[in-house]
Design a protein around this motif. Structure first.
Motif, PDB file in Angstrom:
ATOM      1  N   LEU A  37       0.595 -14.104  13.633  1.00  0.00           N
ATOM      2  CA  LEU A  37      -0.834 -14.256  13.868  1.00  0.00           C
ATOM      3  C   LEU A  37      -1.519 -12.959  13.438  1.00  0.00           C
ATOM      4  CD1 LEU A  37      -3.208 -15.926  14.945  1.00  0.00           C
ATOM      5  CD2 LEU A  37      -2.798 -14.908  17.201  1.00  0.00           C
ATOM      6  N   PRO A  38      -1.962 -12.867  12.187  1.00  0.00           N
ATOM      7  CA  PRO A  38      -2.657 -11.649  11.748  1.00  0.00           C
ATOM      8  C   PRO A  38      -3.908 -11.403  12.585  1.00  0.00           C
ATOM      9  CG  PRO A  38      -2.078 -13.056   9.880  1.00  0.00           C
ATOM     10  CD  PRO A  38      -1.832 -13.864  11.114  1.00  0.00           C
ATOM     11  N   ALA A  39      -4.264 -10.147  12.747  1.00  0.00           N
ATOM     12  CA  ALA A  39      -5.413  -9.790  13.569  1.00  0.00           C
ATOM     13  C   ALA A  39      -6.705 -10.489  13.142  1.00  0.00           C
ATOM     14  CB  ALA A  39      -5.596  -8.273  13.560  1.00  0.00           C
ATOM     15  N   PRO A  40      -7.004 -10.602  11.836  1.00  0.00           N
ATOM     16  CA  PRO A  40      -8.247 -11.300  11.457  1.00  0.00           C
ATOM     17  C   PRO A  40      -8.276 -12.752  11.919  1.00  0.00           C
ATOM     18  CG  PRO A  40      -7.433  -9.978   9.630  1.00  0.00           C
ATOM     19  CD  PRO A  40      -6.347  -9.988  10.661  1.00  0.00           C
ATOM     20  N   LEU A  41      -7.117 -13.418  11.858  1.00  0.00           N
ATOM     21  CA  LEU A  41      -7.082 -14.809  12.316  1.00  0.00           C
ATOM     22  C   LEU A  41      -7.195 -14.874  13.836  1.00  0.00           C
ATOM     23  CD1 LEU A  41      -4.438 -16.558  10.020  1.00  0.00           C
ATOM     24  CD2 LEU A  41      -6.914 -16.357   9.737  1.00  0.00           C
ATOM     25  N   GLY A  42      -6.567 -13.921  14.526  1.00  0.00           N
ATOM     26  CA  GLY A  42      -6.694 -13.868  15.977  1.00  0.00           C
ATOM     27  C   GLY A  42      -8.140 -13.672  16.406  1.00  0.00           C
ATOM     28  N   TYR A  43      -8.864 -12.860  15.647  1.00  0.00           N
ATOM     29  CA  TYR A  43     -10.283 -12.636  15.934  1.00  0.00           C
ATOM     30  C   TYR A  43     -11.077 -13.922  15.755  1.00  0.00           C
ATOM     31  CZ  TYR A  43     -15.034 -10.809  15.320  1.00  0.00           C
ATOM     32  OH  TYR A  43     -16.378 -10.572  15.410  1.00  0.00           O
ATOM     33  N   VAL A  45      -9.933 -16.956  16.066  1.00  0.00           N
ATOM     34  CA  VAL A  45      -9.597 -17.844  17.181  1.00  0.00           C
ATOM     35  C   VAL A  45     -10.436 -17.485  18.403  1.00  0.00           C
ATOM     36  CG1 VAL A  45      -7.785 -18.572  18.776  1.00  0.00           C
ATOM     37  CG2 VAL A  45      -7.259 -18.298  16.338  1.00  0.00           C
ATOM     38  N   ALA A  46     -10.540 -16.194  18.694  1.00  0.00           N
ATOM     39  CA  ALA A  46     -11.272 -15.743  19.880  1.00  0.00           C
ATOM     40  C   ALA A  46     -12.750 -16.098  19.808  1.00  0.00           C
ATOM     41  CB  ALA A  46     -11.089 -14.242  20.059  1.00  0.00           C
ATOM     42  N   ARG A  47     -13.297 -16.194  18.607  1.00  0.00           N
ATOM     43  CA  ARG A  47     -14.710 -16.522  18.434  1.00  0.00           C
ATOM     44  C   ARG A  47     -14.982 -18.027  18.494  1.00  0.00           C
ATOM     45  NH1 ARG A  47     -18.248 -12.819  15.938  1.00  0.00           N
ATOM     46  NH2 ARG A  47     -19.239 -14.578  14.878  1.00  0.00           N
ATOM     47  N   SER A  48     -13.931 -18.818  18.555  1.00  0.00           N
ATOM     48  CA  SER A  48     -14.092 -20.275  18.511  1.00  0.00           C
ATOM     49  C   SER A  48     -14.256 -20.848  19.917  1.00  0.00           C
ATOM     50  CB  SER A  48     -12.886 -20.917  17.833  1.00  0.00           C
ATOM     51  OG  SER A  48     -12.750 -20.450  16.506  1.00  0.00           O
ATOM     52  N   PRO A  49     -15.263 -21.679  20.150  1.00  0.00           N
ATOM     53  CA  PRO A  49     -15.451 -22.265  21.483  1.00  0.00           C
ATOM     54  C   PRO A  49     -14.536 -23.445  21.771  1.00  0.00           C
ATOM     55  CG  PRO A  49     -17.208 -22.979  20.033  1.00  0.00           C
ATOM     56  CD  PRO A  49     -16.383 -22.001  19.246  1.00  0.00           C
ATOM     57  N   LEU A  50     -13.860 -23.963  20.760  1.00  0.00           N
ATOM     58  CA  LEU A  50     -12.961 -25.102  20.956  1.00  0.00           C
ATOM     59  C   LEU A  50     -11.618 -24.831  20.299  1.00  0.00           C
ATOM     60  CD1 LEU A  50     -15.283 -28.154  20.082  1.00  0.00           C
ATOM     61  CD2 LEU A  50     -14.796 -27.214  22.353  1.00  0.00           C
ATOM     62  N   VAL A  51     -10.564 -25.323  20.940  1.00  0.00           N
ATOM     63  CA  VAL A  51      -9.236 -25.348  20.317  1.00  0.00           C
ATOM     64  C   VAL A  51      -8.607 -26.693  20.643  1.00  0.00           C
ATOM     65  CG1 VAL A  51      -6.963 -24.289  20.108  1.00  0.00           C
ATOM     66  CG2 VAL A  51      -8.957 -22.846  20.558  1.00  0.00           C
ATOM     67  N   ALA A  52      -8.189 -27.387  19.619  1.00  0.00           N
ATOM     68  CA  ALA A  52      -7.423 -28.618  19.811  1.00  0.00           C
ATOM     69  C   ALA A  52      -5.949 -28.247  19.897  1.00  0.00           C
ATOM     70  CB  ALA A  52      -7.659 -29.582  18.653  1.00  0.00           C
ATOM     71  N   PHE A  53      -5.227 -28.881  20.820  1.00  0.00           N
ATOM     72  CA  PHE A  53      -3.806 -28.605  20.992  1.00  0.00           C
ATOM     73  C   PHE A  53      -3.010 -29.897  20.890  1.00  0.00           C
ATOM     74  CE2 PHE A  53      -5.640 -24.922  23.219  1.00  0.00           C
ATOM     75  CZ  PHE A  53      -4.902 -23.899  22.647  1.00  0.00           C
ATOM     76  N   GLY A  54      -1.784 -29.754  20.402  1.00  0.00           N
ATOM     77  CA  GLY A  54      -0.866 -30.873  20.345  1.00  0.00           C
ATOM     78  C   GLY A  54       0.441 -30.515  21.015  1.00  0.00           C
ATOM     79  N   VAL A 140      -8.875 -22.301  12.342  1.00  0.00           N
ATOM     80  CA  VAL A 140      -7.586 -21.652  12.129  1.00  0.00           C
ATOM     81  C   VAL A 140      -6.500 -22.536  12.721  1.00  0.00           C
ATOM     82  CG1 VAL A 140      -6.143 -19.646  12.656  1.00  0.00           C
ATOM     83  CG2 VAL A 140      -8.585 -19.336  12.211  1.00  0.00           C
ATOM     84  N   LYS A 141      -5.481 -22.819  11.913  1.00  0.00           N
ATOM     85  CA  LYS A 141      -4.350 -23.626  12.380  1.00  0.00           C
ATOM     86  C   LYS A 141      -3.299 -22.720  13.005  1.00  0.00           C
ATOM     87  CE  LYS A 141      -2.871 -27.109   9.989  1.00  0.00           C
ATOM     88  NZ  LYS A 141      -2.308 -27.915   8.872  1.00  0.00           N
ATOM     89  N   LEU A 142      -2.658 -23.232  14.061  1.00  0.00           N
ATOM     90  CA  LEU A 142      -1.673 -22.468  14.822  1.00  0.00           C
ATOM     91  C   LEU A 142      -0.475 -23.357  15.133  1.00  0.00           C
ATOM     92  CD1 LEU A 142      -4.375 -21.307  17.353  1.00  0.00           C
ATOM     93  CD2 LEU A 142      -3.364 -19.774  15.632  1.00  0.00           C
ATOM     94  N   ALA A 143       0.695 -22.795  15.080  1.00  0.00           N
ATOM     95  CA  ALA A 143       1.898 -23.526  15.475  1.00  0.00           C
ATOM     96  C   ALA A 143       2.842 -22.564  16.178  1.00  0.00           C
ATOM     97  CB  ALA A 143       2.586 -24.141  14.260  1.00  0.00           C
ATOM     98  N   GLY A 144       3.513 -23.046  17.190  1.00  0.00           N
ATOM     99  CA  GLY A 144       4.437 -22.195  17.931  1.00  0.00           C
ATOM    100  C   GLY A 144       4.951 -22.893  19.177  1.00  0.00           C
ATOM    101  N   SER A 170       0.357 -19.450  11.319  1.00  0.00           N
ATOM    102  CA  SER A 170      -1.094 -19.558  11.383  1.00  0.00           C
ATOM    103  C   SER A 170      -1.647 -19.676   9.969  1.00  0.00           C
ATOM    104  CB  SER A 170      -1.713 -18.354  12.105  1.00  0.00           C
ATOM    105  OG  SER A 170      -1.396 -17.149  11.430  1.00  0.00           O
ATOM    106  N   LEU A 171      -2.807 -20.279   9.876  1.00  0.00           N
ATOM    107  CA  LEU A 171      -3.411 -20.522   8.565  1.00  0.00           C
ATOM    108  C   LEU A 171      -4.908 -20.725   8.726  1.00  0.00           C
ATOM    109  CD1 LEU A 171      -3.117 -21.227   5.481  1.00  0.00           C
ATOM    110  CD2 LEU A 171      -2.841 -23.614   6.207  1.00  0.00           C
ATOM    111  N   GLY A 172      -5.698 -19.940   8.007  1.00  0.00           N
ATOM    112  CA  GLY A 172      -7.138 -20.159   7.976  1.00  0.00           C
ATOM    113  C   GLY A 172      -7.458 -21.325   7.068  1.00  0.00           C
ATOM    114  N   ASN A 173      -8.375 -22.189   7.522  1.00  0.00           N
ATOM    115  CA  ASN A 173      -8.695 -23.393   6.764  1.00  0.00           C
ATOM    116  C   ASN A 173     -10.135 -23.385   6.265  1.00  0.00           C
ATOM    117  OD1 ASN A 173      -6.207 -24.585   8.328  1.00  0.00           O
ATOM    118  ND2 ASN A 173      -6.681 -26.009   6.698  1.00  0.00           N
ATOM    119  N   CYS A 174     -10.404 -24.220   5.270  1.00  0.00           N
ATOM    120  CA  CYS A 174     -11.725 -24.307   4.658  1.00  0.00           C
ATOM    121  C   CYS A 174     -12.673 -25.120   5.538  1.00  0.00           C
ATOM    122  CB  CYS A 174     -11.623 -24.933   3.274  1.00  0.00           C
ATOM    123  SG  CYS A 174     -11.146 -26.671   3.323  1.00  0.00           S
TER     124      CYS A 174
END
Length: 636
Positions: A37-43, A45-54, A140-144, A170-174
């Motif tokens: 999880l690179p720091a820019p992607l972590g940042y 994520v922190a700015r996002s009000p929603l996260v979908a989880f599976g 940002v996509k996340l898996a773990g 992790s992967l930043g998406n368009c």
């Protein structure tokens, strides 16, 4: 997402590579996925009000959910570790139940997990996430894996969840296909409306699917890694194929739009054909959870269910839960994505084409073009029919579908900001046939005779690349366009037998007159000069040349037509109005009103045929409530 264990030698797992082969795409060497999880992607994520989880339930089935309401509820707490602190539905959220069940499988799908128990599964519990900020369209996509989790009930049906997620990928998406929304938090008040297997979705859930412009999907690759992603588009882009009790079951179909071509979701579905979906209602806080089996539909298989679609996914639902008030947020709608393709109905929802899907029935050679107004032109094509394929003759009021892809498709682009609509454009266009078919070219069985070249005419307004292409074509150069087929609703065909006193009232706006143009002569002849036909036509002043053209071409049509003219009228337009009046047409310089509509014929002895734009159609449907009415949409 990618299979972590083989990242150095195989950046894509077998399912992802199989999908590329299925779609006839060359192999791809690079995979932009980060294996941390690179720091820019972590940042982000922190700015996002929603996260979908599976997550996977104890039966190994994927489920999806979406948590949040305010930025910061999910953020990095250590290297490659996300901390989540969220208010959640304690009773019916399937992902919460899947993550918090203990090692013995205690805790179940209805959320009966142990309050305040710390769940720390050995090796972690497989999960995936997708952070999303709908105001900026960032994701940002996340898996773990979940390392540890606990929840405390704070109110009936509500809990405060805390968990730590170890991020392996992790992967930043368009930002494509994301419609902007402002997210506001709320306390969920979950109420299970419907849940279980083998029972149809309640009406409210079907209506939610019909208006949803976003859902989240969870999938997995052999229990080794998971993926969470979104699918978005115009409202109603996912369609309900069936919703029946017992053996019929619930089936959904959604189109796969052009993306980054990593095929992480489709690759998982190819290897493990099962998915979990969550469909949020941003207006009410209601939510629909689904899990089921999936089928990837390519080419003709996709077009069979959803015409004009090249790639789609069918979901056969095994279990569903519709929860009223189950979300911890609502959303205020903002700007729609400019990349959204138009919604494509299922084949079962509209008249399908006469020709085979994806296979041309003829080649159309452009033989003439007449410019009627600066934006409206008439085109005549001569059809070269393959004698091995019998072409069913089309009827007045039908439409023809052309494939402009050989001329206009410039190939794949990941982003195309100069013309975002073209990104998913298959360049298939449907136009109403505006001229009658010569009866001498039709045999006794209703097919076009062998070795003849019938002509087909369309009258269209310039709108988009296909009509602009036709308008600019050099007529000294031959042009042939594949014809995919003809079709149309039989109910839109006006009666051509002598009237029994019933009046056909045709209401048109602009080029909406075209369905009548192909059948007016026959209708007028059958109705003793038009005693059973009335036409109400709304037209802008700048389009008056179209009225002159149509009314001069079709003898007798002017005497049964009332023309409503809006917009600026200069000397040229006033001269055209005089010409139209000389043809027997009543001209009114105002908008159509309800009294104009309802004064034609008698209720119970009239039928309305309407072809207008969506806004006017909504008004007409209100005015004609309880009447016999059929209508044609411009939105093919």
């Amino acid at each position: 997402m990618a299979q972590l264990a083989t990242v150095e030698s195989e950046p894509f797992h077998p399912g992802e590579k199989a999908v590329r082969k299925l779609l006839r795409l060359p192999p791809r060497g690079d995979n932009p996925t980060h294996y941390d999880l690179p720091a820019p992607l972590g940042y982000r994520v922190a700015r996002s009000p929603l996260v979908a989880f599976g997550a996977l339930d104890k039966k190994g089935r994927p489920w999806a959910t979406v948590w949040g309401g305010e930025a910061g509820f999910c953020s990095p707490v250590a290297r490659d570790v996300l901390g989540v602190r969220a208010t959640v539905d304690a009773r019916f959220d399937p992902v919460l139940a899947a993550l918090l069940e203990d090692e013995d499988g205690k805790g179940n799908e209805t959320g009966e997990w142990e309050d305040d128990a710390v769940v720390k599964p050995e090796g972690g519990r497989l999960m995936a996430g997708l952070s999303i900020d709908l105001e900026t369209r960032d994701r940002v996509k996340l898996a773990g894996r979940m390392a540890v989790g606990t929840a405390t009930r704070t109110a009936p049906g509500v809990a405060e969840l805390q968990l730590a997620m170890l991020v392996d990928e992790s992967l930043g998406n368009c930002p494509k296909y994301l419609n902007k929304k402002t997210i506001v938090p709320r306390v969920p008040k979950p109420e299970l409306v419907s849940g279980g297997s083998g029972i149809p979705l309640p009406r409210a859930a079907v209506e939610l699917i019909g208006k949803a412009d976003l859902f989240f999907i969870a999938s997995h690759h052999g229990g080794r890694t998971m993926d969470a992603n979104h699918r978005g588009g115009a409202p109603g882009f996912m369609r309900v194929l069936r919703n029946e009790e017992g053996g019929g079951g619930i089936s959904l179909v959604y189109p796969e739009y052009s993306g980054n071509r990593l095929y992480q979701t489709l690759g998982n579905l190819h290897q493990n054909p099962c998915a979990g979906l969550v469909v949020p209602d941003f207006e009410t806080g209601d939510v629909l959870y689904l899990t089921g089996r999936t089928t990837i539909l390519v080419g003709e298989a996709a077009a069979k269910y959803m015409p004009r679609t090249k790639l789609a996914v069918r979901v056969d639902v095994e279990e569903a839960r519709f929860v009223r008030g189950g979300l911890p947020f609502k959303g205020v709608a903002g700007e729609p994505s400019p990349y959204n393709p138009v919604v494509r109905p299922l084949a079962s929802e509209k008249q399908t084409l006469t020709g085979e899907s994806g296979a041309g029935v003829a080649m159309a050679a452009l033989v003439s073009r007449k410019t009627i107004t600066p934006t409206i032109s008439r085109y005549v094509f001569k059809l070269g029919v393959d004698n091995k394929k019998r072409l069913k003759a089309w009827s007045p009021g039908h439409h023809v579908t052309f494939d402009f892809a050989p001329e206009l498709d410039i190939g794949y682009s990941h982003m195309r900001d100069d013309d975002p609509q073209s990104l998913n454009d298959d360049f298939v266009r449907t136009f109403t046939v505006s001229g009658p078919l010569d009866s001498s070219v039709v045999d006794e069985q209703g097919y076009v005779r062998d070795r003849v070249e019938p002509e087909v005419e369309i009258t269209v307004r310039r709108h988009g690349p296909a009509t602009k292409f036709l308008e600019r074509w050099n007529m000294r150069v031959p042009l042939e366009i594949p014809v995919l087929g003809f079709g149309g609703a039989e109910g839109f065909k006006l009666p051509t037998v002598a009237s029994d006193g019933t009046v056909s009232v045709f209401i048109a706006a602009g080029v909406g007159i075209t369905p009548l143009m192909a059948q007016a002569a026959g209708v007028l002849e059958a109705n003793n000069g038009g005693k059973g036909l009335r036409v109400l036509w709304s037209l802008k002043g700048q389009d008056l040349p179209l009225a002159v053209d149509v009314l001069e071409r079709i003898s007798g049509l002017g005497s049964v037509t009332r023309l409503f003219i809006t917009g600026k009228l200069g000397e040229k337009e006033k001269g055209l109005i005089s010409t139209v009046r000389d043809l027997g047409t009543e001209v009114l310089e105002r908008r159509i009103e309800s009294g104009d509509i309802l004064s034609e014929g008698e209720k119970g002895r009239r039928k309305f045929y309407c072809c207008t734009g969506p806004e006017m159609m909504r008004i007409l449907l209100k005015w004609t409530e309880g009447e016999d009415i059929v209508y044609e949409s411009f939105e093919y």
